[in-house]
Design a protein around this motif. Structure first.
Motif, PDB file in Angstrom:
ATOM      1  N   GLY A   1      50.533  52.609  38.635  1.00 51.54           N
ATOM      2  CA  GLY A   1      49.724  53.029  37.495  1.00 51.54           C
ATOM      3  C   GLY A   1      49.014  54.336  37.745  1.00 51.54           C
TER       4      GLY A   1
ATOM      5  N   TRP B   1      54.661  45.225  34.932  1.00 51.50           N
ATOM      6  CA  TRP B   1      53.482  45.893  35.498  1.00 51.50           C
ATOM      7  C   TRP B   1      52.289  44.958  35.335  1.00 51.50           C
ATOM      8  CZ3 TRP B   1      49.137  49.027  33.403  1.00 51.50           C
ATOM      9  CH2 TRP B   1      48.475  49.743  34.414  1.00 51.50           C
TER      10      TRP B   1
ATOM     11  N   LEU C   1      53.574  52.863  30.544  1.00 49.70           N
ATOM     12  CA  LEU C   1      53.033  51.647  31.161  1.00 49.70           C
ATOM     13  C   LEU C   1      53.146  50.402  30.290  1.00 49.70           C
ATOM     14  CD1 LEU C   1      49.854  53.016  33.003  1.00 49.70           C
ATOM     15  CD2 LEU C   1      52.107  52.471  33.952  1.00 49.70           C
TER      16      LEU C   1
END
Length: 287
Positions: A48, A240, A234
């Motif tokens: 990230g 994630w 993202l």
């Protein structure tokens, strides 16, 4: 002298036995599960931050004059060192490094927001002369403009304080730290012979710290940059883990007005629900 030799030999045999037992514990599913959790919490944090750094490179002058953004590489280094320390049994030193991260990142954002268009030199001077390094009161002044819900903003600040105090217990000598160490000694657990439950606990603490760092860094980067980052990179990554964090999810929700999301809102909200943090997101990846 003979008595001393016998005592030392006995102590060495006891130590060797503990090491053999600990090797078995390291191979256990309980320990390996905690290790996987630590790994995903760390690697996804770095993913990230790296993605954010790449998007911020489009505004290099702004990035280079931001205390928060100019410390992203420092965060990488700390995350890697924390991982190494934890896998080598250095839980307390790792927690001291965690305290540095949770402390400094908040202050960097505070200064960035106070002098939004200031130079790095001006910000460093402000940080040196105006910021009280012994007080985390500035968390109440941070502008969390990408988190619209007042209740969530309040919850974030409350959780930040709780996380900060957890980490602080290992910076200076504390009753909790001393009692924990005595308890471990009584169980025969010394430095380097840490247990799965200890690793699990610190991995969960790290998930809270790293999510806070991401929230701070995203706010330092600005709405335009983070809008592109979340929508294009993202948010679509179901794997994630930090997408499951309620604060990161709320930041993502801030950009639901974008044209490319108009026909995806219902599906996106369902996805967010399934990414609930941490019970589903973290446990799913730790199996």
């Amino acid at each position: 002298m003979e008595d001393i030799r016998e005592l030392l030999a006995k102590m060495e045999k006891t130590r060797e036995k503990k090491l053999v037992e600990h090797k078995k514990h390291l191979a256990s599913e309980e320990y390996q599960s905690a290790l996987r959790l630590l790994n995903v919490v760390t690697t996804d944090f770095i993913k990230g931050m790296k993605a954010c750094s790449m998007y911020c490179s489009r505004g290099a002058e702004f990035r280079d004059n931001s205390l928060s953004l100019s410390h992203i590489d420092d965060y990488f280094m700390s995350a890697i060192m924390i991982m190494i320390m934890l896998t080598e049994g250095g839980i307390n030193p790792a927690k001291r490094e965690i305290r540095y991260l949770i402390d400094s990142s908040m202050r960097y954002l505070f200064v960035d927001q106070q002098l939004w268009r200031g130079s790095i030199k001006e910000k460093l001077m402000y940080f040196d002369k105006k910021v009280d390094k012994s007080n985390i009161k500035y968390i109440n002044d941070i502008d969390l403009h990408m988190i619209k819900s007042s209740a969530l903003k309040s919850a974030f600040r409350s959780e930040y304080k709780t996380t900060y105090y957890k980490a602080c217990e290992y910076v200076h000598a504390s009753t909790k730290q001393i009692e924990e160490r005595f308890s471990l000694y009584e169980q025969g657990i010394t430095i380097g012979l840490d247990r799965a439950e200890q690793l699990q606990e610190v991995a969960e603490l790290l998930s809270e710290v790293y999510s806070s760092l991401l929230v701070f860094t995203f706010h330092a980067a600005g709405v335009s940059t983070i809008g592109d980052l979340m929508v294009d990179t993202l948010s679509p990554q179901d794997g994630w883990v930090y997408n499951g964090n309620q604060y990161i999810s709320e930041i993502d929700r801030h950009f639901d007005y974008k044209h490319e999301r108009k026909e995806l809102i219902v599906q996106l909200e369902e996805t967010r629900t399934n990414r609930a943090w941490p019970n589903k997101a973290l446990q799913r990846t730790s199996r």
